[in-house]
Design a protein around this motif. Structure first.
Motif, mmCIF file in Angstrom:
data_model
loop_
_atom_site.group_PDB
_atom_site.id
_atom_site.type_symbol
_atom_site.label_atom_id
_atom_site.label_comp_id
_atom_site.label_asym_id
_atom_site.label_seq_id
_atom_site.Cartn_x
_atom_site.Cartn_y
_atom_site.Cartn_z
ATOM 1 N N SER A 7 0.840 -1.199 0.000
ATOM 2 C CA SER A 7 0.000 0.000 0.000
ATOM 3 C C SER A 7 0.875 1.248 0.000
ATOM 4 C CB SER A 7 -0.924 -0.001 1.227
ATOM 5 O OG SER A 7 -1.801 -1.107 1.186
ATOM 6 N N GLY A 8 0.601 2.169 -0.946
ATOM 7 C CA GLY A 8 1.370 3.395 -1.076
ATOM 8 C C GLY A 8 2.335 3.397 -2.255
ATOM 9 N N GLU A 9 2.528 2.244 -2.892
ATOM 10 C CA GLU A 9 3.463 2.183 -4.017
ATOM 11 C C GLU A 9 2.825 2.718 -5.300
ATOM 12 O OE1 GLU A 9 6.763 -1.198 -3.275
ATOM 13 O OE2 GLU A 9 4.819 -1.985 -3.906
ATOM 14 N N PHE A 10 3.685 2.950 -6.315
ATOM 15 C CA PHE A 10 3.192 3.391 -7.617
ATOM 16 C C PHE A 10 3.610 2.401 -8.692
ATOM 17 C CE2 PHE A 10 7.434 5.321 -7.429
ATOM 18 C CZ PHE A 10 7.932 5.102 -8.706
ATOM 19 N N VAL A 11 2.986 2.545 -9.864
ATOM 20 C CA VAL A 11 3.262 1.652 -10.984
ATOM 21 C C VAL A 11 3.119 2.463 -12.273
ATOM 22 C CG1 VAL A 11 0.878 0.887 -11.323
ATOM 23 C CG2 VAL A 11 2.762 -0.689 -11.848
ATOM 24 N N MET A 12 3.696 1.989 -13.348
ATOM 25 C CA MET A 12 3.575 2.680 -14.629
ATOM 26 C C MET A 12 2.249 2.304 -15.289
ATOM 27 S SD MET A 12 6.339 4.351 -14.533
ATOM 28 C CE MET A 12 6.329 5.119 -16.164
ATOM 29 N N ILE A 13 1.507 3.324 -15.744
ATOM 30 C CA ILE A 13 0.221 3.148 -16.404
ATOM 31 C C ILE A 13 0.274 3.861 -17.755
ATOM 32 C CG2 ILE A 13 -2.213 3.863 -16.366
ATOM 33 C CD1 ILE A 13 -1.776 1.559 -14.562
ATOM 34 N N GLY A 14 -0.330 3.258 -18.777
ATOM 35 C CA GLY A 14 -0.294 3.921 -20.070
ATOM 36 C C GLY A 14 -1.198 3.305 -21.107
ATOM 37 N N LEU A 15 -0.980 3.733 -22.340
ATOM 38 C CA LEU A 15 -1.752 3.282 -23.486
ATOM 39 C C LEU A 15 -0.805 2.965 -24.646
ATOM 40 C CD1 LEU A 15 -4.574 5.987 -23.414
ATOM 41 C CD2 LEU A 15 -4.840 3.574 -22.797
ATOM 42 N N PRO A 16 -1.224 2.094 -25.549
ATOM 43 C CA PRO A 16 -0.383 1.820 -26.720
ATOM 44 C C PRO A 16 -0.135 3.097 -27.514
ATOM 45 C CG PRO A 16 -2.163 0.213 -26.535
ATOM 46 C CD PRO A 16 -2.467 1.311 -25.565
ATOM 47 N N GLY A 17 1.012 3.165 -28.171
ATOM 48 C CA GLY A 17 1.308 4.337 -28.982
ATOM 49 C C GLY A 17 0.387 4.420 -30.185
ATOM 50 N N GLU A 18 0.115 5.616 -30.637
ATOM 51 C CA GLU A 18 -0.731 5.805 -31.807
ATOM 52 C C GLU A 18 0.051 5.500 -33.074
ATOM 53 O OE1 GLU A 18 -3.966 9.094 -30.943
ATOM 54 O OE2 GLU A 18 -1.963 9.909 -30.560
ATOM 55 N N ASP A 19 -0.637 4.951 -34.070
ATOM 56 C CA ASP A 19 -0.021 4.633 -35.356
ATOM 57 C C ASP A 19 1.205 3.744 -35.210
ATOM 58 O OD1 ASP A 19 -1.923 6.295 -36.650
ATOM 59 O OD2 ASP A 19 -0.700 8.054 -36.226
ATOM 60 N N GLY A 20 1.119 2.774 -34.277
ATOM 61 C CA GLY A 20 2.209 1.830 -34.126
ATOM 62 C C GLY A 20 3.402 2.353 -33.347
ATOM 63 N N GLY A 21 3.267 3.521 -32.744
ATOM 64 C CA GLY A 21 4.373 4.091 -31.975
ATOM 65 C C GLY A 21 4.553 3.392 -30.634
ATOM 66 N N LYS A 22 5.597 3.793 -29.910
ATOM 67 C CA LYS A 22 5.877 3.190 -28.613
ATOM 68 C C LYS A 22 4.784 3.541 -27.606
ATOM 69 C CE LYS A 22 10.933 3.129 -28.997
ATOM 70 N NZ LYS A 22 12.208 3.595 -28.373
ATOM 71 N N PRO A 23 4.501 2.632 -26.668
ATOM 72 C CA PRO A 23 3.516 2.935 -25.626
ATOM 73 C C PRO A 23 3.917 4.177 -24.830
ATOM 74 C CG PRO A 23 4.066 0.604 -25.630
ATOM 75 C CD PRO A 23 5.055 1.272 -26.534
ATOM 76 N N MET A 58 -0.246 -1.639 -17.979
ATOM 77 C CA MET A 58 0.314 -1.430 -16.642
ATOM 78 C C MET A 58 1.638 -2.171 -16.524
ATOM 79 S SD MET A 58 -1.237 -2.291 -12.847
ATOM 80 C CE MET A 58 -0.736 -4.031 -12.883
ATOM 81 N N GLY A 59 2.654 -1.497 -15.974
ATOM 82 C CA GLY A 59 3.926 -2.143 -15.739
ATOM 83 C C GLY A 59 3.793 -3.270 -14.731
ATOM 84 N N LYS A 60 4.768 -4.160 -14.734
ATOM 85 C CA LYS A 60 4.672 -5.346 -13.883
ATOM 86 C C LYS A 60 5.384 -5.186 -12.537
ATOM 87 C CE LYS A 60 4.104 -8.583 -17.712
ATOM 88 N NZ LYS A 60 4.605 -9.798 -18.399
ATOM 89 N N LYS A 61 6.094 -4.065 -12.347
ATOM 90 C CA LYS A 61 6.878 -3.919 -11.115
ATOM 91 C C LYS A 61 6.480 -2.658 -10.352
ATOM 92 C CE LYS A 61 11.577 -3.850 -9.263
ATOM 93 N NZ LYS A 61 13.027 -3.816 -9.564
ATOM 94 N N PRO A 62 5.699 -2.784 -9.287
ATOM 95 C CA PRO A 62 5.395 -1.622 -8.445
ATOM 96 C C PRO A 62 6.605 -1.254 -7.598
ATOM 97 C CG PRO A 62 4.497 -3.590 -7.452
ATOM 98 C CD PRO A 62 5.089 -4.013 -8.768
ATOM 99 N N THR A 63 6.679 0.007 -7.208
ATOM 100 C CA THR A 63 7.799 0.447 -6.376
ATOM 101 C C THR A 63 7.401 1.724 -5.650
ATOM 102 O OG1 THR A 63 10.188 0.923 -6.383
ATOM 103 C CG2 THR A 63 8.884 1.872 -8.168
ATOM 104 N N GLY A 64 8.286 2.237 -4.793
ATOM 105 C CA GLY A 64 8.006 3.504 -4.126
ATOM 106 C C GLY A 64 8.415 3.511 -2.674
ATOM 107 N N THR A 65 8.489 4.714 -2.116
ATOM 108 C CA THR A 65 8.902 4.892 -0.722
ATOM 109 C C THR A 65 7.758 5.305 0.199
ATOM 110 O OG1 THR A 65 9.559 7.163 -1.267
ATOM 111 C CG2 THR A 65 11.295 5.493 -1.284
#
Length: 271
Positions: free
Chosen positions: A46-62, A105-112
């Protein structure tokens, strides 16, 4: 000519989970919350963060950004609180998601911003601005928080009254929580402040700390005590740095996962 068996190399595992959006709530034209399905093998504190995002448009990087998880570590869904930036590379698209859509969503949560980074104390202060409230929604619903501290104070500073997301939850809704409802009803204090509209507790939280108004309003001894108080900070860079400096003047020391202390902040967001 001899036929040779050609083995196909294994597909490279994706660094992201592709998860279904369960629900979306728009608080204002600048703030929204959403929840996604939780993978069975995803574990976090509880309290950690994770990377959240969407696929890139037109085949670009997420496109991904760091988001604090607003759900407690035991919850079956993962909740997040986000701002809306009209021309933001991610939030301009993320704010349009609907139930049934897919989010990365990234697979590795982390945080202080975790209990492990604090030494023992009597009172836990969770001080946040804007969407910096998110990790506190996770921490206050964790039974370990109530096992370690006799009182928890959530301080949330925003510009406008409408920006006080989760106000109803922190004042009454959490009392119905199946795991911590009774503890929260007896020992949770919610302290909102508003900077740009009339409000019963106006101004920046740092100003109310320096003037002593925060402690007077809550009927507590003036100042923070290294023996008694523990503090977590999340939100704007200016608030975090100013509050950390104030805490140091009270003799409090910053903690980390490696060396627990009296207060913690999320350096991944501060720089």
């Amino acid at each position: 000519m001899t036929d040779l068996a050609v083995s196909t190399p294994p597909a490279k595992a994706s660094p992201f989970h592709e998860l279904e959006v369960l629900w979306v709530r728009h608080w204002t034209d600048q703030l929204f919350s959403f929840a996604i399905a939780r993978p069975e093998d995803f574990r976090f504190r509880s309290g950690e963060f994770v990377m959240i995002g969407l696929p890139g448009e037109d085949g670009g990087k997420p496109i991904l950004r760091a988001y604090s998880i607003a759900s407690p570590s035991w919850d079956e869904q993962l909740e997040f609180l986000s701002i809306k930036v009209p021309d933001g590379p991610l939030t301009s698209r993320l704010q349009k998601i609907q139930p049934g859509d897919t989010v990365l969503m990234g697979k590795k949560p982390t945080g202080t911003l975790v209990l492990d980074a604090l030494t023992g104390g009597e009172r836990l202060w969770l001080i946040g601005t804007g969407t910096g409230l998110a990790p506190w929604l996770s921490v206050v619903r964790d039974p370990d928080t109530w096992a370690r501290f006799g009182q928890v104070v959530v301080c949330h500073t925003v510009r406008h009254v409408a920006d006080l997301t989760y106000r109803d939850f922190l004042t009454s809704g959490i009392h119905e929580d199946p795991l911590v409802g009774d503890e929260a009803k007896a020992r949770l204090t919610y302290y909102p402040t508003v900077t740009r509209e009339p409000f019963e507790t106006p101004g920046r939280i740092t100003d109310r700390i320096k003037s002593g108004a925060l402690f007077a309003d809550l009927g507590l001894p003036q100042g923070f005590s290294p023996e008694r108080d523990r503090v977590m900070l999340c939100g704007s860079m200016a608030m975090i740095k100013e509050t950390a400096e104030l805490l140091e003047t009270f003799g409090m020391k910053e903690g980390s996962n490696a060396e627990p202390g009296d207060y913690v902040l999320e350096r991944a967001f501060v720089g």
